[in-house]
Design an enzyme around this catalytic site. Structure first.
Site, mmCIF file in Angstrom:
data_model
loop_
_atom_site.group_PDB
_atom_site.id
_atom_site.type_symbol
_atom_site.label_atom_id
_atom_site.label_comp_id
_atom_site.label_asym_id
_atom_site.label_seq_id
_atom_site.Cartn_x
_atom_site.Cartn_y
_atom_site.Cartn_z
ATOM 1 N N HIS A 137 36.585 42.067 32.756
ATOM 2 C CA HIS A 137 37.673 41.387 33.072
ATOM 3 C C HIS A 137 37.470 40.029 32.480
ATOM 4 O O HIS A 137 38.173 39.618 33.189
ATOM 5 C CB HIS A 137 36.836 41.162 35.026
ATOM 6 N N ARG A 145 45.042 40.018 44.214
ATOM 7 C CA ARG A 145 45.199 38.795 42.965
ATOM 8 C C ARG A 145 45.440 38.994 41.642
ATOM 9 O O ARG A 145 46.643 38.411 40.660
ATOM 10 C CB ARG A 145 43.768 37.926 42.593
ATOM 11 N N THR A 146 45.038 39.892 41.187
ATOM 12 C CA THR A 146 44.986 40.116 39.098
ATOM 13 C C THR A 146 46.040 40.472 38.996
ATOM 14 O O THR A 146 47.449 40.197 38.084
ATOM 15 C CB THR A 146 44.114 40.994 38.821
HETATM 16 N N1 CP Z 1 39.433 38.987 41.662
HETATM 17 C C1 CP Z 1 40.022 39.739 40.923
HETATM 18 O O1 CP Z 1 40.104 40.723 40.309
HETATM 19 O O2 CP Z 1 40.955 40.296 42.317
HETATM 20 P P1 CP Z 1 41.570 41.477 42.729
HETATM 21 O O3 CP Z 1 40.955 42.680 42.961
HETATM 22 O O4 CP Z 1 41.898 41.591 43.820
HETATM 23 O O5 CP Z 1 42.597 41.709 41.671
#
Ligand code: CP
Length: 312
Positions: free
Chosen positions: A129, A51-52
């Site tokens: 985050h 996602r990020t």
């Molecule tokens: N929510 C999140 O940080 O997802 P990823 O680890 O897939 O980036």
């Protein structure tokens, strides 16, 4: 030149402005389609991500900019021993803004101190985050219509879950937030977050291991994954990994207007049978993250333009 390492690097007014921009982008994406033309984002990911990284990259493309990407530390010169500082200095020569994820707490700050372009912390170890929190705030605001007067349950791995640490920091700025911290004893919120954020800001808060006790009280349930990669002991992870599994049946005990959030990826902690429930908003939450990252890139690059701050 300004970086975003922690959610507290953004004022409450800036959070409101970022949400306003994100909502406007959703309404009229064409207005922003060339806003970052000629600008480059570098994504430096020393840890896995779906996602990020991809939402940062999609965000920059949707703003008319371009992207250079390092998807795995093992294929970069970090594998030869190059420091985070040197990497940040070098990438500053190639890009106008950097989004970086790293397994070590504090790595994003080290990069920001060395870089000559803005650095956005895309997750540093078990620390924080901030851009996930931007996604979370927009989700709560859109789905609940407010960011105050809420009982928010945070459930699962509150010790290593960096998204929880950043979200609590952000929520501490809003009126009348009551936190219900739901975790096994071993995965309770670290003292530095509990004391420095919850106690210091006088937030209302209870801690419990009992999800079923907490559920009927909540306006928001924020589920989290037990962070296997942060455990020193695999046996301990295996013992704790299924501490909480939200099912359709359990959701019958929740308010009809409660929302279920999760930063994702999920493993077992939310049954797929919950996905069709209108209260489940974790997939929309991931989408909102892209728009908030667009808003953040726009804000930081426009500040750079104003200050003419890029130096070589
Ligand atoms: N929510 C999140 O940080 O997802 P990823 O680890 O897939 O980036």
């Amino acid at each position: 030149m300004r970086s975003v390492i922690d959610i507290t690097d953004l004022s409450k007014e800036e959070l409101a402005s970022l949400m306003e921009t994100a909502n406007d982008i959703m309404k009229d994406p064409g207005k922003y389609a060339h806003a970052c033309a000629g600008r480059k984002l570098a994504t430096l990911f020393f840890e896995p991500s779906t996602r990020t990284r991809m939402s940062f990259e999609a965000a920059m493309y949707e703003l008319g900019g371009s992207v250079i990407s390092m998807t795995d530390g093992a294929t970069s010169s970090a594998a030869k021993g190059e420091s985070v500082s040197d990497t940040a200095k070098i990438v500053s020569c190639y890009a106008d803004i950097i989004a970086m994820r790293h397994p070590k707490e504090g790595a994003a700050l080290v990069a920001a101190n060395a870089a000559s372009v803005p650095v956005i912390n895309a997750g540093d170890g078990g620390h924080c985050h901030p851009t996930q929190t931007l996604a979370d705030l927009l989700t709560i605001s859109r789905e609940k219509g407010r960011l105050c007067d809420l009982t928010v349950g945070l459930c699962g791995d509150l010790k290593f879950g960096r998204t929880v640490h950043s979200l609590i920091n952000a929520l501490s700025r809003y009126e009348n937030i009551r936190l219900v911290l739901i975790s096994p004893e071993e995965l309770r919120l670290p003292d530095y977050v509990y004391n420095d954020v919850i106690v210091k800001n006088g937030m209302k808060c209870v801690q419990t291991p009992d999800l079923m006790w907490a559920l009927p009280q909540l306006d928001v349930l924020y589920m989290t994954r037990v962070q296997r990669e942060r455990f020193f002991n695999e046996e301990e992870y295996l013992r704790l990994k299924d501490s909480y599994i939200l099912t359709k049946e359990k959701l019958n005990h929740a308010r009809p207007d409660m929302i279920v959030m999760h930063p994702l990826p999920r493993v077992n902690e939310i049954s797929v049978s919950v996905d069709d429930d209108p209260r489940a908003c974790y997939f929309r939450q991931a989408l909102y993250g892209k728009y908030m990252r667009e808003a953040l890139i726009l804000m930081l690059l426009s500040e750079c333009e104003k200050n003419d701050a890029k130096t070589y």
